[in-house]
Motif scaffolding. Structure first.
Motif, PDB file in Angstrom:
ATOM      1  N   ASP A 172      -5.152 -11.104 -15.594  1.00 22.43           N
ATOM      2  CA  ASP A 172      -5.712 -12.437 -15.811  1.00 22.43           C
ATOM      3  C   ASP A 172      -6.245 -12.961 -14.484  1.00 22.43           C
ATOM      4  O   ASP A 172      -5.952 -12.399 -13.419  1.00 22.43           O
ATOM      5  N   PRO A 173      -7.058 -14.002 -14.470  1.00 17.80           N
ATOM      6  CA  PRO A 173      -7.706 -14.468 -13.235  1.00 17.80           C
ATOM      7  C   PRO A 173      -6.723 -14.755 -12.102  1.00 17.80           C
ATOM      8  O   PRO A 173      -7.028 -14.513 -10.931  1.00 17.80           O
ATOM      9  N   GLU A 174      -5.547 -15.272 -12.447  1.00 14.16           N
ATOM     10  CA  GLU A 174      -4.569 -15.588 -11.398  1.00 14.16           C
ATOM     11  C   GLU A 174      -4.064 -14.311 -10.735  1.00 14.16           C
ATOM     12  O   GLU A 174      -3.951 -14.231  -9.509  1.00 14.16           O
ATOM     13  N   GLU A 175      -3.761 -13.287 -11.535  1.00 15.68           N
ATOM     14  CA  GLU A 175      -3.276 -12.020 -10.991  1.00 15.68           C
ATOM     15  C   GLU A 175      -4.374 -11.299 -10.209  1.00 15.68           C
ATOM     16  O   GLU A 175      -4.084 -10.551  -9.269  1.00 15.68           O
ATOM     17  N   ALA A 176      -5.623 -11.505 -10.610  1.00 19.43           N
ATOM     18  CA  ALA A 176      -6.734 -10.767 -10.011  1.00 19.43           C
ATOM     19  C   ALA A 176      -7.086 -11.243  -8.614  1.00 19.43           C
ATOM     20  O   ALA A 176      -7.814 -10.574  -7.897  1.00 19.43           O
ATOM     21  N   ARG A 177      -6.589 -12.387  -8.212  1.00 19.01           N
ATOM     22  CA  ARG A 177      -6.952 -12.921  -6.895  1.00 19.01           C
ATOM     23  C   ARG A 177      -6.377 -12.079  -5.769  1.00 19.01           C
ATOM     24  O   ARG A 177      -5.284 -11.563  -5.874  1.00 19.01           O
TER      25      ARG A 177
END
Length: 698
Positions: free
Chosen positions: A693-698
């Motif tokens: 998800d976008p949070e993990e992808a940072r």
């Protein structure tokens, strides 16, 4: 008014060693391709066209760096302080842990002189057996196979231009259109006159798409495919009995071995349709001239040597080696991948491709080096085995790294980084602060390709001279100067020169009489003859562009067949890790990316690592184009951006290996080793894929 000073030299990248010209005027460097150089004839890839940008990169190292303690950052230092620290660390390790506790890990991009001097330095100045190089991760399986079958290891036993004259080419595990684009002109010239090309690759690469026929096997099944093709060649009556009887030995055992590889079974093992195998064999068998070329896709496996031997068996059974525009060869990758594996930076080797455990070889080389044969250590550990033992009892405690970025390029990357950090002392020679140099106690800034002279040997066995075109920045030294200075500090300076011409002349004497004999290849000849092919035993010898026309380099002059059986990869997909990962290169990056990721136009064109995923896999994982995903293997993880494409098999994902950090492909790869070449299995391991998800992808 004086115009620009032009120097004919060679590209710093792949094994083509394309001819280029550098024109220098008022500090500006202009690069052009040599129109008449035999391998590229005016062509260059984008990496080659932008190579001059490396020379004034703002990230260039121009002063030694030292670390006062492991918790302190690197700081600038004088050369005397930096080299003094390295010498003291080497002496301390030898005194406390023995000579094999000091070692060197070097690279296939070093010139012949540097590769030769690195092997000599470890054995003469350090008295250690601990040396190996990153070519063990590239060409070693093909080298072992060629030596077993032919008695000699020369990647292409014919000039590259001969490819244009072959009526059929079977290319196994190479995407030459991306990895060495200027070479494609020879393939294209062949196709223009009607040649048929067959490409074997799990991906529908640019090379595969240009071929007449594309075979798309499961990664790790190439050996079964080769045995299946030979089975069909025997069944269809295409083998050359007269050639087999007159020029080879061992075919009866191979004939028996491939009986079990009937077409339907091989289709189940490889995923290649029977009709495609039959079409391939008929093309090869009916051609007036044909070549079988293997590359890393076939060779970087735990059974890569035997896979190469299986394709060699096919070539020999068809009577190809030694015939015009025919034979077996391997497309060497690194800039000096051929010369780098000939002159002693391998753990088991002395100059001239001699075995270090051969008493006659030891006596000859020792006499050239001015030492007693008893002073030479025996064979050391291969690359991964040496690295896996760094910092352990009995392992290397002080390591010098030259022309290699272990923290990106070695398999089982997380384990390798831990081993680097476990060293008592790490010294790195580099032009830039690579991921490996960032972990060092001392970093030594060294000259680049255009800032020094040296010979290299390209994929054809052609010895060439890379000439100096510009001065290095103040504060930068050559690798030869580093080794000579360290040898002096260790009390062995009389044995070492920093002059590349002197080192090369010594290399010629040391190689004389060996399989890779350079004795007759003077620097003057190299410059005047557009390179000279080895073996070349004396200055009156014309060189050897084409091998095996009359005999092979074995004691009886016959090539050897080897019966080999297909084996599965060391690691298979399962419920937890359902996909097969394979790795490789992309057009605009090179090796660990230490150089190419610092060229702005190349970095902009290919800014980050990625994973190729088939649409079926993407749909099951709810992954879309451009999504960030995590790949996980039994050894580590990598975070990458997805490219959804139907050019790859549904059971396979592909990741380029040019990036480090959390995008490092080699955090995933399997270090299972080939029993002959000690090559790790880079091309097949089991992985799982999940969308972040976008949070993990940072």
């Amino acid at each position: 008014m004086r115009g620009p000073v032009s120097t004919a030299t060679h590209c710093p990248y792949c094994s083509l060693q394309c001819g280029i010209t550098l024109a220098v005027e008022k500090g500006r460097v202009e690069l052009a391709a040599q129109e008449d150089w035999p391998t590229n004839r005016g062509g260059l890839c984008q990496k080659g066209w932008t190579a001059a940008e490396l020379l004034d990169s703002p990230e260039r190292l121009t002063a030694p760096l030292v670390r006062d303690s492991r918790d302190q950052p690197l700081r600038p230092a004088s050369w005397d302080e930096a080299l003094g620290r390295v010498a003291v660390a080497m002496e301390r390790s030898r005194a406390e842990h023995g000579p094999d506790s000091v070692g060197c890990f070097s690279g296939g991009g070093l010139t012949n002189e540097k590769a030769y001097q690195a092997g000599k330095f470890v054995r003469v100045a350090l008295g250690s057996s601990a040396i190996d190089y990153n070519g063990r991760f590239c060409m070693s399986s093909a080298a072992a196979a060629g030596t077993k079958a032919f008695g000699i290891d020369r990647g292409l036993p014919f000039p590259l231009a001969d490819i244009a004259g072959a009526d059929v080419v079977l290319l196994v595990g190479s995407n030459a259109a991306d990895t060495m684009p200027p070479a494609m002109q020879w393939f294209e010239a062949g196709r223009e006159r009607g040649a048929r090309h067959v490409v074997v690759d799990p991906r529908a690469t640019a090379t595969a798409r240009a071929a007449h026929l594309h075979l798309q096997p499961v990664p790790g099944s190439d050996l079964a495919l080769a045995n299946g093709l030979l089975h069909l060649a025997i069944r269809e009556g295409y083998i050359d009995e007269a050639y087999i009887d007159g020029r080879t030995t061992g075919f009866a055992e191979v004939r028996r071995a491939v009986r079990a590889y009937w077409p339907d079974r091989v289709e189940r093992m490889t995923g290649v349709p029977v009709q495609d195998m039959v079409a391939t064999v008929r093309l090869l068998g009916e051609a007036r001239s044909a070549m079988i070329l293997t590359a890393r896709g076939a060779e970087q496996h735990a059974h890569g040597t035997e896979t190469a031997l299986a394709f060699l068996n096919l070539a020999l059974a068809l009577g190809l080696p030694g015939r015009p525009f025919s034979g077996w060869g391997t497309l060497t990758g690194q800039g000096n991948g051929q010369g780098g594996r000939e002159h002693g930076q391998k753990a088991d080797q002395l100059p001239g491709a001699r075995r270090i455990d051969d008493p006659a070889a030891r006596a000859h080389v020792a006499s050239v080096w001015g030492i007693e044969p008893e002073e030479l250590p025996g064979p050391g550990l291969s690359a991964y085995e040496m690295l896996d033992r760094l910092g352990t009892p009995g392992g290397v405690r002080t390591l010098l790294v030259m022309a290699s970025n272990i923290a990106v390029s070695a398999p089982n990357r997380d384990r390798m980084v831990d081993r680097l950090d476990a060293l008592d002392f790490l010294a790195v020679c580099d032009m830039f602060l690579s991921e490996t140099a960032e972990r060092a106690d001392v970093v030594l800034p060294i000259a680049q390709w255009a800032e020094e002279e040296g010979t290299l040997t390209n994929l054809e066995g052609r010895v060439i001279l890379r000439r100096k075109a510009v001065e290095p920045p103040p504060g930068v030294r050559s690798d030869l100067e580093v080794l000579a200075d360290l040898a002096e500090r260790l009390g062995r300076g009389k044995h070492f020169s920093a002059d590349p011409a002197e080192v090369y002349d010594e290399l010629r004497r040391a190689s004389a009489g060996g399989a890779a004999d350079y004795a007759g290849i003077s620097r003057e000849r190299v410059q005047s003859e557009q390179g000279v092919f080895w073996p070349c035993p004396d200055v009156s010898h014309a060189g050897s562009p084409r091998l095996f026309t009359e005999r092979f380099a074995t004691p009886d002059g016959r090539a050897r067949f080897h019966a080999v059986q297909a084996q599965e990869p060391a690691e298979l997909p399962d419920e937890e890790f359902p996909l097969i990962l394979t790795t490789g290169r992309v057009l605009r990056q090179y090796q660990s990316g230490t150089q190419t990721r610092r060229v702005p136009v190349l970095a902009a064109a290919e800014p980050e690592a990625f994973v190729e995923v088939h649409p079926y896999v993407a749909a099951r994982a709810e992954v879309g184009e451009g999504d960030v995903v995590r790949l996980r293997s039994r050894r580590g993880t990598a975070v990458l951006r997805a490219r959804v494409t139907d050019t790859i098999r549904p059971d396979t994902v592909f990741v380029p290996f040019h990036w480090g950090g959390r995008a490092a492909a080699n955090a995933l790869t399997n270090p299972a080793l080939d029993p002959y070449s000690r090559m790790p299995e880079f091309k097949a391991c089991a992985v799982a894929l999940t969308r972040l998800d976008p949070e993990e992808a940072r």
